[in-house]
Design an enzyme around this catalytic site. Sequence first.
Site, PDB file in Angstrom:
ATOM      1  N   ASN A 201      -5.518   9.714   1.676  1.00 26.37           N
ATOM      2  CA  ASN A 201      -5.696   9.300   3.117  1.00 26.37           C
ATOM      3  C   ASN A 201      -7.015   9.347   3.664  1.00 26.37           C
ATOM      4  O   ASN A 201      -7.490   8.657   4.323  1.00 26.37           O
ATOM      5  CB  ASN A 201      -4.652   9.921   4.073  1.00 26.37           C
ATOM      6  N   ARG A 204      -9.998   6.494   4.049  1.00 22.51           N
ATOM      7  CA  ARG A 204      -9.809   5.473   5.159  1.00 22.51           C
ATOM      8  C   ARG A 204      -9.144   5.641   6.401  1.00 22.51           C
ATOM      9  O   ARG A 204      -9.519   5.070   7.523  1.00 22.51           O
ATOM     10  CB  ARG A 204      -9.011   4.256   4.511  1.00 22.51           C
ATOM     11  N   LYS A 217       0.395  13.491  10.866  1.00 19.01           N
ATOM     12  CA  LYS A 217      -0.681  12.478  11.160  1.00 19.01           C
ATOM     13  C   LYS A 217      -0.905  12.056  12.631  1.00 19.01           C
ATOM     14  O   LYS A 217      -1.746  12.029  13.181  1.00 19.01           O
ATOM     15  CB  LYS A 217      -0.344  11.150  10.464  1.00 19.01           C
ATOM     16  N   CYS A 324      13.191 -17.615 -21.669  1.00 16.62           N
ATOM     17  CA  CYS A 324      12.847 -18.175 -22.978  1.00 16.62           C
ATOM     18  C   CYS A 324      11.530 -17.965 -23.326  1.00 16.62           C
ATOM     19  O   CYS A 324      11.029 -17.805 -24.462  1.00 16.62           O
ATOM     20  CB  CYS A 324      13.273 -19.786 -22.845  1.00 16.62           C
TER      21      CYS A 324
END
Lengths: 380, 97
Positions: A201, A204, A217, A324
């Site tokens: 983390n 940023r 956090k 396919c």
Amino acid sequence: MWDLVDAKKFVETAVALAKENKVGDDELKEDSPLLRLFYLFPLQSQGVFNPLCAFLGGVVAQECIKAITQKFSPTHQLFYYDAVEVLPEFRVKEEVLDLEKAAEADKGATVESLFKNYAEKVAKTVERGDRSDGLRAVLGQDVVDRLAETRLFMVGAGAIGCELLKNYAMLGVGCAKKDEKAGKKGGSIVLTDPDVIEVSNLNRQFLFREKHLRKPKSSTAAAAAIQMNKELKGNIIARLEKVHEGTNHIFTDQFFEGLTIVTNALDNLAARMYVDARCVTAKTPLLESGTLGPKGHVQVILPHLTESYGSQKDPEDNTEIPHCTLKMFPEETLHCVEWARDLFGKHYSQAPKSALKLLEEGHGAKPTSSQDILALKEGL
Amino acid sequence: MHVYPLDAKTKEGNPFWSLPKRPPTPAVFDKENVLHQQLIASTACLSAAIFKIKIPSEQPRSAAFKIELAEMATKFKVPDFVPSDAEAQAIQADVDK
């Protein structure tokens, strides 16, 4: 700041320059948007507007990274960005020109009485020697007060959460103290995030440092915000609960209805949809945003005015490779890899599993259905 | 390739094998080819491990053992391809989709 004499000098020069550059008289009329900007520019040129600073800082940082890494093309053209829409109302005709004419006609009128309108504006922007001076110069005291009295709920404190919370601290969002005598509820910021800070983390989520690893956090971000703006102390609440069905006894309808705004800083669709639904019920505005690599989105949701987040649905991912193509006509390397993976699963997972199942069912039991026999054959 | 030989045509009369479709070509097993050796050895050892069959080597990952396995594989008789109408029809139905 907000010095009309200086401003008039600036406007004169600007108008002269505009005429030299063949700007039509129509665009320089007394109530034209251009003339309004000519006045506003010097009047609030010493202001500081945090969101614009944050944006410009981001652009400049990106250019620096380009220069250092020698990767990607630098911005080599004119870069134009404006946010004219946030500027306060300023009617040049009524607030300056008409008053000047009146002053000339009425010799007895005092400057104060004539420029009352303008003086009110000045009073709202005058410096007070506090942290909001820069913002006050641009948007006036009314907006500063409204921001301070905002009761905001931020869901998530990750990359976007850090950015938002920093901006809120710089703008003084939620800083107003409760004053029961004056009947003021005061502002507040509630943020919640159940996660703890991880090493990945740190690049940023800039409110977090290495010493914060494994810490929640929300409380770490709240502490960092208080460090930026002391007035937030006592007005910011950090929670650890996830906002979902199971926590609606904490984040009740009453809680949502008491908010001025909710801002999403989430990392998943389910939580976005849930918060959106709660905001719709409570008629609370929602600022929704998200990032993915270099891409980002932002959506402003206002009750009775805009659609909600849930009104739009992204088209279903249609990256599935047709059967396919995969089986018979692989075109890309990816198809071959997918084909091989499929085969591997068949041989080493599915077949042994069905063989094992047959073994477990006992030696006596004879496989009856043709499917069982086929599975056994393949398994062996 | 049995249902759609190289010169097969689509209903519109165009060659069936035109891009992005590419006709497959059979790989002929070559016991000297390291890649082929690896495929045989890996497949054999994986299967052995799953069915708890003892691998008759101290070093199942050694090049020597891989060559040994590849040598054994040459003795294996691959059953001849027998065209089946049912399968051909299934493939045709699949392609037509």
